[in-house]
Design an enzyme around this catalytic site. Structure first.
Site, PDB file in Angstrom:
ATOM      1  N   CYS B 145      36.354 -24.236   3.834  1.00  0.00           N
ATOM      2  CA  CYS B 145      35.368 -25.235   3.402  1.00  0.00           C
ATOM      3  C   CYS B 145      34.915 -26.057   4.603  1.00  0.00           C
ATOM      4  CB  CYS B 145      35.926 -26.171   2.333  1.00  0.00           C
ATOM      5  SG  CYS B 145      34.681 -27.427   1.902  1.00  0.00           S
ATOM      6  N   GLY B 258      27.482 -14.073  -0.275  1.00  0.00           N
ATOM      7  CA  GLY B 258      26.476 -14.743   0.547  1.00  0.00           C
ATOM      8  C   GLY B 258      25.062 -14.366   0.169  1.00  0.00           C
TER       9      GLY B 258
END
Lengths: 290, 319
Positions: B145, B258
């Site tokens: 993250c 993605g």
């Protein structure tokens, strides 16, 4: 054989619930402001004052995200609902180009909506710009439930072109007071000045209930006034939303922690405008965070 | 909603291609997984989506204690992309186990818990608490993250630290362990190998790319944290390259993540060698994105006479 199966599957898949709304009209209200009527019984039958919907304004990937719009008014019997919007960017510009009969991918109604006040108080509505769109169906519902109740709408904007939907309120018997920053309509000044004068001039503020919608900075001032005069205040918030259904945590607003869950040191608490709101008790919001 | 399974009178059922995939110890009904952070705890989508039709779903990243997340603004839309800086707001692992997971158990769906910690010990602790939880199929270890200091990116950008975190989690759980890698590295392969060697069952490649946006009127950054993670179609070619490189560097399954918004995007990842794919930002564009992609994948297989989606995996042709 395979082509045939493919076609069967393709037809079956069309039945999958991708909800579409048909544009009945999309008309100019004022410079840059539009009112769009959508035929969509699935959404209008479930709509309540203060709820919103999201539209995918382009089938392409630009803009990427759906756009949220408060439901201005709706007719469940006829299956339509209206939204009012201002062109502020690519998404709303594309919206303004949509013509009658076109279909838009719709999701809604979303959010919690207003609780219609049940007591005998006078109702003050304070709207900034397109915030007025969140308050019209509320006024309709209040009048439907409590015939003859006194409702006043205070609405403000930069100039007369930003003052919209006033006729709709007046036709219902709502008293309308206008403030514009350039003085081109109503009092010259800010909506919050107008609200301050109203509250100052009103001898009995203890039976007034305030509902407000508009930009957060304006709502912050409205909430402070409500606090100063000790009147109950409910706000409908706007937020930059990712999903509109409470999953992405993008549109949150900082609130005061529930005293029952108090932890030491106090933890910052964010609530989702899209799912926990968009309607909040103004006293719940930590306005200093805005 | 009409499900394909219910169309028993249609011939197509017999020739329905197989979308099932195996990711290490995990068996999924199809390769389409809802990505962490874009699907809440799953329940937020249950009004719109038949969760049983998903290959799986990964819940919002969980930490030992609840976290409030970052101040506003947290989102900024960019060209074909979305920058976010949510900051790992989550209810904490205990509330997840007590309040969210039991409700999710009503759905026949492969639920994966994304976890993160501020230290290898915290990762282990969270993994232990989730180990064997009813209704949970596995863990996705977030070492990537970009939005908070303690979000794991300091582990996921260093092979040795990745190894330490993954080995700890491996020891703490009997459940399948997927490691979600960071794209914000100069070479993903040593980190992928470190995760593999430390016992990962699979890799998710990858997370959001660091980015930023500026409001030129105010000259302020569009996110409260200045930089944030970029997702959406804008990053698809970048993440696809990382998946292809990772597939060629490790022997464990790779899940491609993605910018996927269509079956065509998903197929690119599968042809590059991904066993499965995750759908993130597309869920915001259309809550039915995952389901639509499952249907479109099936249509593609039918059209191309392919019986099993696994036949496509890693079939990238030489130019």
């Amino acid at each position: 054989m395979q082509g045939e199966i493919y076609n069967i599957l393709r037809i079956v898949k069309r039945i999958l619930p991708e909800m579409k709304a048909t544009v009945v009209y999309n008309k100019v209200l004022s410079q840059g402001y539009f009112r769009m009527r959508l035929q969509c019984p699935e959404v209008s039958s479930e709509a309540r004052p203060g709820t919103f919907l999201t539209l995918r304004v382009s089938e392409l990937r630009e803009p990427l995200l759906r756009r949220p719009f408060t439901i201005y008014t709706y007719d469940a019997d006829s299956g339509w609902l209206d939204i009012v919007y201002k062109v502020v960017g690519v998404g709303t510009w594309l919206m303004s180009e949509v013509g009658e009969g076109e279909k838009l991918d719709i999701l809604g109604p979303l959010g919690n909506g207003f609780t219609i006040p049940g007591n005998e108080s006078k109702i003050l509505l304070a709207a900034g710009g397109t915030g007025v769109a969140a308050l019209y169906s509320l006024a309709q519902s209040i009048l439907a439930q409590r015939h003859g109740v006194e409702i006043t709408l205070l609405t403000g904007g930069a100039g007369s072109q930003d003052i919209i939907c006033v006729d709709d309120f007046e036709e219902m018997g709502v008293q309308v007071l206008v403030a514009t920053e350039d003085g081109s309509m109503g009092e010259m000044g800010l909506l919050t000045d107008l609200l301050g004068d109203q509250l100052e001039g009103s001898l009995e503020t203890d039976d007034v209930e305030l509902f407000s919608a508009g930009p957060k900075e304006m709502l912050k001032k409205v909430a402070r006034l409500a606090e100063a005069y000790s009147i109950p205040c409910t706000v409908s918030l706007e937020g930059r939303m990712g999903c509109g259904i409470g999953a992405c945590l993008g549109c949150v607003i900082r609130v005061f922690p529930d005293p029952l869950d108090a932890v030491i040191p106090p933890m910052t608490v964010y609530r989702r405008i899209c799912r926990d709101g968009p309607v909040f008790d103004a006293a719940e919001i930590d306005w200093d965070s805005i | 909603m009409i499900r394909v399974e219910e169309m028993s009178d249609i011939d197509s059922v017999k020739t329905k291609p197989n979308l099932e995939v195996t990711i290490g110890p995990l068996e999924l009904s199809n390769p389409v997984i809802a990505a962490s952070g874009t699907f809440g705890y799953g329940l937020e989508f249950s009004d719109q989506v038949d969760l049983c039709r998903l290959g799986g779903l990964v819940v919002k990243g969980l930490s030992l204690e609840p976290r409030p997340g970052n101040p506003q603004p947290r989102l900024a839309e960019t060209t074909a992309g979305l920058l976010n800086s949510i900051g790992l707001q989550n209810v904490g692992v205990r509330a997840f186990l007590e309040e969210k997971l039991p409700e999710l158990a009503d759905y026949d769906c492969c639920v994966l818990a994304n976890i993160f910690g501020e230290s290898p010990e915290e990762y282990m602790r969270v993994a232990e608490m989730l180990d064997g939880a009813e209704g949970l199929s596995g863990l996705e270890v977030n070492v990537s993250c970009p939005n908070v200091k303690e979000g794991g990116a300091q582990f996921g950008t260093d092979p040795q630290k990745t190894r330490e975190v993954v080995a700890g989690v491996r020891k703490a759980t009997r459940m399948p362990v997927i490691v979600k890698l960071s794209p914000n590295v100069s070479d993903i392969r040593p980190i992928a190998r470190a995760a593999e060697e430390a016992g990962a069952d699979a890799l998710s490649v990858s997370n959001t790319f660091l980015g930023m946006a500026i409001d030129v009127e105010t000259r302020r950054p569009r996110l409260s944290t200045v930089t944030g993670g970029l997702s959406g179609p804008a990053i698809k070619p970048l993440a696809l390259r990382l998946v292809w490189e990772t597939v060629n560097a490790v022997n464990i399954p790779v899940i491609g993540v993605g910018g996927i918004v269509s079956a065509e995007d998903a197929l690119e990842y599968i042809i590059a060698g991904a066993h499965a794919i995750q759908i993130g930002t597309a869920n915001f564009m259309d809550p039915l994105a995952c389901i639509n992609i499952v249907d479109e994948l099936e249509t593609y297989l039918l059209e191309h006479g392919i019986q099993d989606i696994s036949e496509l995996r890693g079939t990238l042709a030489e130019k």
